[in-house]
Enzyme design. Structure first.
Site, PDB file in Angstrom:
ATOM      1  N   LYS A 108       0.458  -0.104  10.191  1.00 56.84           N
ATOM      2  CA  LYS A 108       1.586   0.464   9.467  1.00 56.84           C
ATOM      3  C   LYS A 108       1.287   1.915   9.092  1.00 56.84           C
ATOM      4  CE  LYS A 108       4.256  -3.168   9.359  1.00 56.84           C
ATOM      5  NZ  LYS A 108       3.584  -3.805  10.504  1.00 56.84           N
ATOM      6  N   ASP A 109       2.372   2.683   8.927  1.00 56.95           N
ATOM      7  CA  ASP A 109       2.252   4.108   8.620  1.00 56.95           C
ATOM      8  C   ASP A 109       1.492   4.354   7.325  1.00 56.95           C
ATOM      9  OD1 ASP A 109       3.662   4.910  10.859  1.00 56.95           O
ATOM     10  OD2 ASP A 109       5.594   4.832   9.840  1.00 56.95           O
ATOM     11  N   LYS A 110       0.776   5.469   7.296  1.00 53.96           N
ATOM     12  CA  LYS A 110       0.108   5.908   6.070  1.00 53.96           C
ATOM     13  C   LYS A 110       1.107   6.542   5.110  1.00 53.96           C
ATOM     14  CE  LYS A 110      -3.389   9.187   4.389  1.00 53.96           C
ATOM     15  NZ  LYS A 110      -4.435  10.180   4.782  1.00 53.96           N
ATOM     16  N   LYS A 124       0.837  -1.195   0.000  1.00 52.82           N
ATOM     17  CA  LYS A 124       0.000   0.000   0.000  1.00 52.82           C
ATOM     18  C   LYS A 124       0.876   1.251   0.000  1.00 52.82           C
ATOM     19  CE  LYS A 124      -0.687   0.068   5.055  1.00 52.82           C
ATOM     20  NZ  LYS A 124      -0.081   1.379   5.312  1.00 52.82           N
TER      21      LYS A 124
END
Length: 370
Positions: free
Chosen positions: A76-78, A47
């Site tokens: 998880k980080d954007k 992503k």
């Protein structure tokens, strides 16, 4: 985070982090291989610019299941490119055509059936590939990389744990003081922020006053596990195990129950938490049990490469550990994405303030005329 102790002194090199999402790449490492059969579907996804919850919601909608049927091992980080596993329970149905989810921000890398639910924390670790741009004093950074590879860094919980401007810690303390929070996930997040702050405080205090040396009564952990035991005295056998990294020094994840270390180690932790008694009391009465977490974080396979873009770092960390906690020991970095968020927030706040001021002036003028 800036007030926490630096193990090697504050870095003199500077750099920009996350100028673009591809500067921060994270790849999950599972401790098992999918079994190939069962009612659970494991979907491996890359992503870009999406957070974990957003992807989970997309998967639930596509598979026509309740969002609770979609699980993941960790968030998880954007503002990154991340490769992450999701589990979707779909009993008695054919395998969906997951590839139809592909877009410019999401790619299905693989999928397989599995016999068990994917649970939070079911990770061996994460591989990080970070690109630092506009780097200065690269010699200092490289020198620190060599030290970190041998000794490690303080195993602090990173800024992400505390939310923008530390709001999760503030809300967590309000909740422990009696404020009601209905959302279960938010309650867990706020409790975790308070607990993590306490851990960071103890680690920083100990490293400031005692460095990395062992203390009598230390609670040590077996490397790679959550098992621990107390060392009333450090004999040569136990000290050898520490040097060989078979065991690790630890600090508290606070909760109810008696303090686990003894003697000098217990005294040091008590001193470190002296100003946080309300946090301790709140965590004890929130139903959390005492646990331990390694004092130091030791990255695996830490290497660097100078490229036309800047300095590229690659390493593996155990699950639950923060790349930014390692990075802060190497370089005085600024997170470009975070700065952009702060700038946007400030601009929006100014617009609201100006609007409210204008409305108040109109109201005042109306009252004066009447």
């Amino acid at each position: 985070m800036s007030e926490l102790h630096y193990l090697y002194g504050k870095p003199t090199g500077t750099a920009d982090l996350r100028t673009v999402n591809s500067d921060f790449i994270v790849k999950e490492i599972l401790p098992f291989s999918p079994s190939g059969e069962g009612e659970h579907h494991l979907v491996h996804i890359r992503k870009d610019g999406l957070n974990t919850v957003q992807v989970a919601e997309m998967l639930a909608k596509f598979a026509k299941v309740h969002p609770k049927e979609v699980t993941y091992a960790g968030q998880k980080d954007k503002n990154a490119i991340t490769e992450q596993w999701f589990g979707i329970r779909i009993p008695g149905k054919e395998t969906p055509a997951w590839i139809e989810l592909n877009s410019d921000r999401l790619t299905v890398l693989s999928s397989s059936r599995h016999s068990k639910k994917l649970r939070i924390g079911a990770l061996l670790g994460n591989r990080f590939i970070l690109t630092l741009r506009n780097v200065t004093n690269v010699e200092d950074i490289i020198s620190r990389i060599e030290k970190v590879s041998q000794i490690g860094v303080p195993n602090y919980f990173g800024e992400q744990r505390f939310g923008h401007d530390g709001k999760n810690l503030v809300l967590g303390r309000q909740m422990l003081a009696g404020k009601k929070v209905k959302d279960r996930n938010k309650r867990s997040m706020y409790l975790s922020a308070v607990r993590s702050h306490l851990f960071n405080t103890v680690v920083s205090y100990r490293l400031t006053h005692y460095g990395t040396r062992p203390l009598a009564g230390d609670c040590v952990m077996l490397a790679g596990s959550k098992s621990f035991f107390v060392t009333p005295e450090w004999d040569l056998v136990v000290l050898k195990r520490l040097i060989e990294k078979d065991i690790q020094l630890s600090a508290p994840l606070w909760g109810r129950g008696k303090m686990l270390p003894q003697g000098e180690a217990a005294e040091v932790e008590t001193q470190a938490m002296a100003d946080l008694t309300e946090d301790c009391y709140g965590l004890e009465h929130a139903g959390l049990e005492q646990e331990r977490r390694p004092l130091l974080l030791e990255p695996q396979g830490l290497k660097h490469e100078q490229t036309s873009d800047g300095l590229v770092l690659e390493f593996i960390l155990p699950a639950g550990c923060f790349a930014t906690s390692l990075l802060r020991e190497l370089v005085d970095y600024q997170d470009v994405k975070e700065l952009q968020w702060q700038t946007t927030l400030t601009a929006e706040t100014n617009v609201v303030t100006e609007s409210n001021t204008a409305a108040a002036n109109v109201s005042d003028n109306g009252e004066s005329a009447s």
